[in-house]
Design a protein around this motif. Structure first.
Motif, mmCIF file in Angstrom:
data_model
loop_
_atom_site.group_PDB
_atom_site.id
_atom_site.type_symbol
_atom_site.label_atom_id
_atom_site.label_comp_id
_atom_site.label_asym_id
_atom_site.label_seq_id
_atom_site.Cartn_x
_atom_site.Cartn_y
_atom_site.Cartn_z
ATOM 1 N N GLU A 223 0.831 -1.206 0.000
ATOM 2 C CA GLU A 223 0.000 0.000 0.000
ATOM 3 C C GLU A 223 0.866 1.256 0.000
ATOM 4 O O GLU A 223 0.556 2.235 -0.694
ATOM 5 N N ASP B 42 2.197 1.761 -3.494
ATOM 6 C CA ASP B 42 1.139 2.286 -4.354
ATOM 7 C C ASP B 42 0.922 3.772 -4.093
ATOM 8 O O ASP B 42 0.715 4.548 -5.030
ATOM 9 N N ALA B 43 0.950 4.178 -2.830
ATOM 10 C CA ALA B 43 0.742 5.582 -2.472
ATOM 11 C C ALA B 43 1.879 6.444 -3.021
ATOM 12 O O ALA B 43 1.647 7.554 -3.504
ATOM 13 N N ARG C 184 3.726 5.829 -5.699
ATOM 14 C CA ARG C 184 3.553 5.902 -7.146
ATOM 15 C C ARG C 184 2.468 6.904 -7.498
ATOM 16 O O ARG C 184 2.575 7.620 -8.493
ATOM 17 N N GLY C 185 1.399 6.936 -6.704
ATOM 18 C CA GLY C 185 0.298 7.839 -6.963
ATOM 19 C C GLY C 185 0.616 9.291 -6.704
ATOM 20 O O GLY C 185 0.024 10.192 -7.292
ATOM 21 N N SER C 186 1.605 9.575 -5.860
ATOM 22 C CA SER C 186 1.940 10.955 -5.521
ATOM 23 C C SER C 186 2.978 11.529 -6.470
ATOM 24 O O SER C 186 3.329 12.690 -6.377
ATOM 25 N N ARG C 187 3.476 10.772 -7.389
ATOM 26 C CA ARG C 187 4.507 11.267 -8.335
ATOM 27 C C ARG C 187 3.886 11.966 -9.489
ATOM 28 O O ARG C 187 2.924 11.882 -10.012
#
Length: 75
Positions: A66, A69-70, A72-75
């Motif tokens: 998790e 994933d977080a 990767r999502g904030s990039r």
């Protein structure tokens, strides 16, 4: 009720519950419930790690995934 001599030979005490089974050739097997339970528990094998430990490791792995994933999502 089993005769005293037979109970002694089988290692049973008055009041013990027994399981009687018919084996090959019509031979009767007599086993105390306690002995049957011990045999059943022993057949399950040894537990190398507790279920709680397995769940803890699983949850740590999920949390790490998790976090990735977080990131990767904030990039």
């Amino acid at each position: 009720m089993l005769p005293v001599a037979l109970r002694r030979r089988l290692g049973l005490r008055a009041g013990d519950e027994v399981r009687i089974s018919e084996e090959a050739g019509g031979v009767l097997g007599v086993e105390s419930r306690q002995a049957a339970a011990r045999a059943l528990i022993g057949s399950a094998g040894r537990v190398e790690r507790s279920t709680v430990d397995e769940l803890r490791v699983d949850r740590l792995e999920q949390a790490a995934a998790e976090d990735q994933d977080a990131e990767r999502g904030s990039r």
